[in-house]
Design a protein around this motif. Sequence first.
Motif, short mmCIF file in Angstrom:
data_model
loop_
_atom_site.label_atom_id
_atom_site.label_comp_id
_atom_site.label_asym_id
_atom_site.label_seq_id
_atom_site.Cartn_x
_atom_site.Cartn_y
_atom_site.Cartn_z
N PHE A 130 90.83 77.04 -5.00
CA PHE A 130 91.09 75.94 -4.26
C PHE A 130 91.89 76.00 -2.96
CE2 PHE A 130 89.82 74.08 -8.40
CZ PHE A 130 88.52 73.24 -7.82
N ILE A 131 92.81 76.81 -2.97
CA ILE A 131 93.79 76.57 -1.73
C ILE A 131 93.09 77.42 -0.68
CG2 ILE A 131 95.83 78.04 -0.96
CD1 ILE A 131 97.10 77.66 -3.84
N MET A 132 92.22 78.43 -0.91
CA MET A 132 91.58 79.42 0.14
C MET A 132 90.54 78.28 0.74
SD MET A 132 90.99 82.99 -1.51
CE MET A 132 90.10 83.44 -0.19
N VAL A 133 89.71 77.60 0.15
CA VAL A 133 88.73 76.83 0.50
C VAL A 133 89.45 75.46 1.19
CG1 VAL A 133 87.09 74.97 -0.11
CG2 VAL A 133 86.91 77.10 -1.22
N GLY A 134 90.67 75.00 0.65
CA GLY A 134 91.50 73.96 1.50
C GLY A 134 91.72 74.41 2.72
N ALA A 135 92.31 75.83 3.07
CA ALA A 135 93.04 76.29 4.28
C ALA A 135 91.82 76.59 5.00
CB ALA A 135 93.63 77.68 3.89
N ASN A 136 90.62 76.74 4.74
CA ASN A 136 89.48 77.07 5.68
C ASN A 136 88.99 75.65 6.21
OD1 ASN A 136 89.62 79.97 5.62
ND2 ASN A 136 88.13 80.07 3.92
N LYS A 137 89.06 74.65 5.70
CA LYS A 137 88.49 73.41 6.01
C LYS A 137 89.41 72.96 7.11
CE LYS A 137 85.73 72.04 2.28
NZ LYS A 137 85.11 70.95 1.79
N ASN A 138 90.45 73.27 7.35
CA ASN A 138 91.51 72.68 8.50
C ASN A 138 91.09 73.30 9.59
OD1 ASN A 138 92.53 70.98 6.59
ND2 ASN A 138 94.47 72.59 6.18
N GLN A 139 89.97 72.97 10.62
CA GLN A 139 89.58 73.38 11.80
C GLN A 139 89.95 72.49 12.96
OE1 GLN A 139 85.66 74.48 11.71
NE2 GLN A 139 85.81 76.30 10.71
N SER A 140 90.28 73.16 13.80
CA SER A 140 90.70 72.34 15.06
C SER A 140 89.36 72.04 15.69
CB SER A 140 91.32 73.22 16.12
OG SER A 140 90.60 73.94 16.78
N PRO A 141 89.43 70.63 16.54
CA PRO A 141 88.15 70.24 17.33
C PRO A 141 87.37 71.06 18.15
CG PRO A 141 89.95 68.27 17.12
CD PRO A 141 90.57 69.71 16.70
N GLU A 142 88.27 72.01 18.83
CA GLU A 142 87.82 72.91 19.49
C GLU A 142 87.27 74.19 18.97
OE1 GLU A 142 91.22 72.44 19.81
OE2 GLU A 142 91.04 71.22 21.61
N GLN A 143 87.33 74.40 17.62
CA GLN A 143 86.90 75.50 16.62
C GLN A 143 85.44 74.76 16.10
OE1 GLN A 143 90.13 76.13 14.02
NE2 GLN A 143 90.46 77.97 14.72
#
Length: 120
Positions: A19-32
């Motif tokens: 869950f921590i890994m999935v949550g960390a990967n969902k935080n993308q910047s608008p540029e990404q």
Amino acid sequence: MSETTKLIAAVVGFFVIGFIMVGANKNQSPEQMEAASQIRTYAAMQSMANTKCPLAIKQHTGEQVFFPSETESDKDSYITLKWVGENKDGFKTASCTLSLNLGGISELIIDDKVIIKKKI
């Protein structure tokens, strides 16, 4: 601590880390997110062109083409694939432009003869 308790603790730890890994990967910047979207659009456009253009060229010339010799694109709205003919009896050059706005071939030119020309 018994073996069962250790196994349950390991499974719970595995889920927490997941869950921590999935949550960390969902935080993308608008540029990404924009860059990822542009890559998906270009890949879809190129796939569509590699499917439709060789069929159109074969329909008009009778020759099967495989790999384009040149590719031009703005990576957003159009892609142009160009082929050089291999047989002396067949075509010399072919150019096929696929427009994303039309969802298909917008221009097909074989040996400087315009076969398909659609307004965008």
